[in-house]
Design a protein around this motif. Structure first.
Motif, PDB file in Angstrom:
ATOM      1  N   ASP A  38       0.848  -1.194   0.000  1.00 50.38           N
ATOM      2  CA  ASP A  38       0.000   0.000   0.000  1.00 50.38           C
ATOM      3  C   ASP A  38       0.884   1.244   0.000  1.00 50.38           C
ATOM      4  O   ASP A  38       1.568   1.501   0.998  1.00 50.38           O
ATOM      5  N   PRO A  39       0.917   1.983  -1.116  1.00 51.15           N
ATOM      6  CA  PRO A  39       0.108   1.781  -2.318  1.00 51.15           C
ATOM      7  C   PRO A  39       0.601   0.599  -3.148  1.00 51.15           C
ATOM      8  O   PRO A  39       1.719   0.135  -2.974  1.00 51.15           O
ATOM      9  N   VAL A  40      -0.268   0.153  -4.052  1.00 51.32           N
ATOM     10  CA  VAL A  40       0.073  -0.951  -4.947  1.00 51.32           C
ATOM     11  C   VAL A  40       0.212  -0.396  -6.358  1.00 51.32           C
ATOM     12  O   VAL A  40      -0.614   0.401  -6.806  1.00 51.32           O
ATOM     13  N   THR A  41       1.276  -0.781  -7.028  1.00 54.73           N
ATOM     14  CA  THR A  41       1.567  -0.277  -8.376  1.00 54.73           C
ATOM     15  C   THR A  41       1.268  -1.357  -9.410  1.00 54.73           C
ATOM     16  O   THR A  41       1.614  -2.524  -9.219  1.00 54.73           O
ATOM     17  N   ILE A  42       0.605  -0.955 -10.499  1.00 56.23           N
ATOM     18  CA  ILE A  42       0.319  -1.877 -11.597  1.00 56.23           C
ATOM     19  C   ILE A  42       0.837  -1.285 -12.899  1.00 56.23           C
ATOM     20  O   ILE A  42       1.172  -0.092 -12.964  1.00 56.23           O
ATOM     21  N   GLY A  52       1.708   0.858 -20.824  1.00 52.79           N
ATOM     22  CA  GLY A  52       2.986   1.023 -20.143  1.00 52.79           C
ATOM     23  C   GLY A  52       2.992   1.949 -18.952  1.00 52.79           C
ATOM     24  O   GLY A  52       4.002   2.027 -18.239  1.00 52.79           O
ATOM     25  N   GLN A  53       1.910   2.693 -18.691  1.00 52.19           N
ATOM     26  CA  GLN A  53       1.887   3.567 -17.526  1.00 52.19           C
ATOM     27  C   GLN A  53       1.881   2.720 -16.247  1.00 52.19           C
ATOM     28  O   GLN A  53       1.369   1.589 -16.238  1.00 52.19           O
ATOM     29  N   THR A  54       2.427   3.276 -15.176  1.00 49.98           N
ATOM     30  CA  THR A  54       2.543   2.528 -13.923  1.00 49.98           C
ATOM     31  C   THR A  54       1.965   3.328 -12.755  1.00 49.98           C
ATOM     32  O   THR A  54       2.690   3.830 -11.902  1.00 49.98           O
TER      33      THR A  54
END
Length: 379
Positions: free
Chosen positions: A53-57, A62-64
């Motif tokens: 937390d936070p979680v990145t995808i 291609g944005q993260t």
């Protein structure tokens, strides 16, 4: 809190990114992106005991972005995470909705299985991109969630066989403000999105951005531009014609805005590319393709099908089809070129709006996967 760049370096050059930047509107995140973030956090917690937390995808382009968690629950054999959807400046009915994903382990070899939790609909009628009986989690969000599960599994040495149950707090109530009930998606919302990004639409701001897009293309000496309904249609015209970014106009639902401005500021050639259902609206004479302001006219499609060789029984089936896609599938099975007929009718409507301006026009219809399902000649 969500962070991440959605415009990219192209904003200075033209095309979709420049149009978004020009509007001054803040983009947001699709339900599919939020569900992917929740799934990633829940599966990580299931394997490690701790929620990121936070979680990145990583989004399809291609944005993260990183998403803060609004809910966490770790139970015996399952984990649940929740993300609040931020639609940016778009007047999206799902803005502020809490989207949850519950992840459970499955036996080895089971793969990734999707379930509809409370507030997520189930498909009950044909003609949608999912089979009847499936949870209304669209193909791209499914792929995003499956890819992130695979990445987390590889990181922690797990097999990656899981059940993902997606739910939306108050989703059934929110869905009453959408077209889901009419389309036969019952019990709640659909989990949607092809890019992960919600492009905000203020009509006046977006129409102004279309005009600036035409201006940029003309200033760059472009003689062929394309008006596209979204990112999938942009990829299609790039593959078909090799058009550069500054020749791409993100017209969204505003086909009329493109045509009227090009009428006053001509280019040699305009390609209009978009989903079959949206362009069937243009073919029927609608210049605003938004679902709140125009609908697919299956009676009109039935008339086109008759002109294309459909017998009365098939035409009657088309007139009663659940969606435009269902009508297209019926005609394709019978060898009736409804896609080409819609593309040609849409081209003729575009030429009528252009009123003799020196612009050659062609139209390409695609399905949700970007496959060309109809095209007109250039006229």
């Amino acid at each position: 809190m969500v962070s991440g760049d959605v415009t990219g370096e192209g904003a200075a050059r033209g095309g979709r990114a420049a149009q978004l930047k020009h509007t001054g509107l803040r983009p947001g995140w699709t339900t599919g992106a939020c569900a992917t973030a929740a799934t990633t956090a829940a599966y990580t917690a299931l394997l490690t005991g701790a929620f990121p937390d936070p979680v990145t995808i990583t989004l399809p382009r291609g944005q993260t972005p990183s998403f803060a968690l609004a809910a966490e629950e770790l139970a015996d054999g399952s984990a649940t995470a929740g993300v609040v959807k931020d639609a940016g400046d778009d007047p999206d009915v799902t803005h502020g909705a809490l989207i949850r994903a519950t992840v459970r382990r499955l036996p080895a070899g089971a793969g990734v299985v999707f379930r509809a939790g409370p507030g997520v609909g189930t498909v009950t009628r044909p003609g949608l991109p999912l089979p009847v009986g499936e949870p209304a989690v669209n193909p791209v969000p499914r792929r995003m969630m499956s890819e992130h599960v695979a990445e987390v599994a590889a990181r922690y040495g797990a097999p990656g066989d899981v059940e993902i149950t997606v739910s939306v707090d108050h989703g059934e109530e929110i869905a009453r403000s959408t077209w889901n009930p009419r389309l036969g998606i019952l019990g709640g919302l659909s989990i949607l999105g092809t890019t992960g990004i919600v492009v905000p639409y203020s009509c006046s701001a977006w129409i102004d951005s279309i005009r600036r897009g035409v201006d940029v293309a003309r200033a760059a000496g472009r003689t062929h531009v394309a008006g596209c309904t979204g990112s999938t249609s942009e990829r299609t015209v790039v593959a078909e014609y090799g058009l550069p970014e500054d020749a791409l106009l993100d017209m969204g639902d505003f086909a009329g805005a493109v045509l009227k401005y090009v009428r006053r500021h001509p280019v040699e050639r305009l390609t209009v590319c978009g989903g079959f259902a949206k362009l069937s609206k243009l073919a029927a004479g609608h210049l605003d393709l938004h679902s709140a302001r125009s609908q697919v006219d299956k009676g009109f499609l039935a008339g086109l099908a008759r002109r294309g060789g459909a017998d009365p029984a098939l035409a009657a089936e088309v007139a009663e089809a659940n969606t435009g896609l269902a009508a297209l599938q019926l005609c394709r099975a019978a060898g009736v070129p409804l896609g080409d007929l819609v593309a040609t009718a849409a081209r003729d409507q575009a030429l009528a709006v252009l009123r003799g301006a020196p612009v050659a026009v062609d139209v390409i219809c695609i399905d949700r996967a970007g496959t060309v399902v109809g095209r007109s000649t250039v006229a």
